[in-house]
Scaffold this motif. Sequence first.
Motif, PDB file in Angstrom:
ATOM      1  N   GLY A 105     -67.992   3.493  35.110  1.00 27.19           N
ATOM      2  CA  GLY A 105     -69.416   3.249  35.322  1.00 27.19           C
ATOM      3  C   GLY A 105     -69.629   1.756  35.372  1.00 27.19           C
ATOM      4  O   GLY A 105     -68.958   1.030  36.095  1.00 27.19           O
ATOM      5  N   ARG A 106     -70.501   1.273  34.555  1.00 28.35           N
ATOM      6  CA  ARG A 106     -70.828  -0.152  34.513  1.00 28.35           C
ATOM      7  C   ARG A 106     -69.811  -0.914  33.668  1.00 28.35           C
ATOM      8  O   ARG A 106     -69.482  -0.502  32.566  1.00 28.35           O
ATOM      9  N   GLY A 111     -68.769   7.277  34.860  1.00 23.33           N
ATOM     10  CA  GLY A 111     -68.905   6.970  36.272  1.00 23.33           C
ATOM     11  C   GLY A 111     -67.610   6.413  36.817  1.00 23.33           C
ATOM     12  O   GLY A 111     -66.622   6.290  36.101  1.00 23.33           O
TER      13      GLY A 111
END
Length: 162
Positions: free
Chosen positions: A19-20, A134
């Motif tokens: 993800g981030r 993610g």
Amino acid sequence: MTASTNSNPRFMIQLRTLGRLDLGGVPTEISSQVIGQPKRAGLLVYLTLAEPRGFHRRDTLLAMFWPEMDTARARQSLRQAIYIFRKALGRNVIVSRGDEELAVNREALGCDAIAFEEGIVTGRAETVLDSYAGDFLAGFFVSGAAPEFDEWVATQRQRLRS
């Protein structure tokens, strides 16, 4: 440097790559110093996750992250990045073997992608589900890095997604 389970909550510093991109367990200003600059962030991620896990030759890192620089300037850039890592995260996070090899001490820095992989291997579904936030390094790009770095990121992204 020894292998360890990176999903263990004893890690005070946690590198998040799914993800981030984020660095947990440190103040925001420290995190910004370490991962706020894409080349530096890419180097930390590569040292943490590139296989075989463990020590990586400085020459390989120079070619990957500073391919356009002459050797002296590239080595200075690498030394500066390592200095910043050690100053911000502690001297035990990045370890050296001789003058030519560097690694991340997995006892000092946890990583969500490693916890994800270990969760799959050990059949701990809760770890796998908690770790996958993610795609690997979603939207992350390192300007000036060798194409091999982008290929490595794409390969890791596909492998972890599978």
